[in-house]
Each structure stands twice: as C-alpha cells, then as structure tokens.
Design an enzyme around this catalytic site. Sequence first.
Site, PDB file in Angstrom:
ATOM      1  N   PHE A   9       0.825  -1.201   0.000  1.00 54.25           N
ATOM      2  CA  PHE A   9       0.000   0.000   0.000  1.00 54.25           C
ATOM      3  C   PHE A   9       0.864   1.258   0.000  1.00 54.25           C
ATOM      4  CE2 PHE A   9      -2.820  -3.173   1.744  1.00 54.25           C
ATOM      5  CZ  PHE A   9      -4.091  -2.807   1.325  1.00 54.25           C
ATOM      6  N   ASP A  10       0.502   2.201  -0.853  1.00 54.95           N
ATOM      7  CA  ASP A  10       1.003   3.556  -0.707  1.00 54.95           C
ATOM      8  C   ASP A  10       0.382   4.110   0.582  1.00 54.95           C
ATOM      9  OD1 ASP A  10       2.087   6.124  -1.409  1.00 54.95           O
ATOM     10  OD2 ASP A  10       0.099   6.683  -2.133  1.00 54.95           O
ATOM     11  N   LEU A  11       0.949   5.181   1.113  1.00 54.71           N
ATOM     12  CA  LEU A  11       0.423   5.757   2.356  1.00 54.71           C
ATOM     13  C   LEU A  11      -0.483   6.959   2.072  1.00 54.71           C
ATOM     14  CD1 LEU A  11       0.409   5.632   5.459  1.00 54.71           C
ATOM     15  CD2 LEU A  11       2.443   7.107   5.443  1.00 54.71           C
ATOM     16  N   ASP A  12       0.104   8.069   1.629  1.00 50.46           N
ATOM     17  CA  ASP A  12      -0.667   9.296   1.392  1.00 50.46           C
ATOM     18  C   ASP A  12      -1.635   9.113   0.223  1.00 50.46           C
ATOM     19  OD1 ASP A  12       0.876  10.599   3.363  1.00 50.46           O
ATOM     20  OD2 ASP A  12       2.413  11.102   1.886  1.00 50.46           O
TER      21      ASP A  12
END
Length: 217
Positions: A9-12
């Site tokens: 997963f990407d965060l932002d």
Amino acid sequence: MKDYDYYFFDLDGTLIDSSEGIIHSIQYAIEKMEIPVSQDLDYYLFIGPPIIESFQSFLSLDEKRAREAISLYRECFKDKGIVENKIYDGMVECLSKLKESGKKLAIATSKPEIFAKQIVEFLQLEEYFDGVFGATLDDGVRSEKADVIGYAMENLGVNHEANILMIGDRKHDILGAKENNLDSAGVLWGFGSATELETCQPDYILSSPLALLSLEE
C-alpha cells in the site's frame, strides 16, 4: 481474479488522507522562504510524488532552493504533520479482512520512512503490516517509488513471482510497480485523477477501499 499473497500500500492518498499536514507544512516553507505563489496554486498536486520533485515542479525552485524548502517543510511536519492524518473510511475493515485471510501487507511510500512509521504508530495501524518501507531523509536515496518498492521486496525476501499487488493513488505508484514487474491497482479516493491513473494502465482501478476485497472473490 489473481490470488495475491502480498499487498503493498502507498500511504498518502491510499491508506490515509494526509492533505492537512502536508499542505500546512508546504505553506510553512513557502512563508519562511518568502516564495511568491499564485492564489490558485493547487497544493494537492504536491502529494504523492517525491517532495523534491514537487517543490521544483510547482514552485519553480532550483535544487538548492528546493532542498532548503524541504528542510523547512520537515521542520513543520515532524511536529504537526505527523498527527494531521485521517484513515479513509472502510480502510481498517479492508486491512483487517485481508490480514484475517492470511495475506501479507506492507506499506511502500515515498514519504521518509521515519515519518511513515510514526504515522502508522500514531494511527494504531501497526498490527496490520509486516513492514513499513519508505524513502530516506537523504532525497538522493530511495527517492523514486520504484526504488522504495524494490527495497520493500528485498526486506521481505520476495521477488515479482510472489504475487504482489501494489496499490496507490498516483502514477508514481503504478509506474513503480511496472518497473518491478508487479501488478498494480489505482485508487480513486486519493489525490490522483482517473485520467492520470488510466494513462498508466494499472491492472485494476478501484473506487473504494472495500472494492479491494472483491479481488479476493
């Protein structure tokens, strides 16, 4: 549907809405450096790409000035931006169900790893992830998303044959996945547009966090 063993997963813009803290920190740097900006500057464009790229592209700064802006940005972010984040609706349920089904979850973000880990801890998300991987504070190391994804794979001891899906809201996530020969899913609840994502041709485009679970059906 393909059966994935790992979800990166990407965060932002993917796990969390981090716009408040990021925009406040950008504005802090702009004010401190007295950088002239137009009233219609879209601060959301800064979110997702490596921060030095955003400062150079959207504020027309040379590398030296961009690095000065980054230092000021981080000066603000480490005190305030860490706590100015919200988990997207449905995301905790999504993470919980993936974890319960035996999937391995990790975060691969262009944000400095030290900040990413602090945010994950503050939001009490540590239990869901087998690793949190990000850039270094030295913007020359792991500054590209492809490098962060490769770093995550190396630390988890996996390669592209491990059935990994990269999930993110910007083109950098999709292109970074392709560079590592991974499948990708673009998400529409973050900061990237449908057009931006479609141009990169991800394997999936998702409209909500819970839509990710349909890939398991």
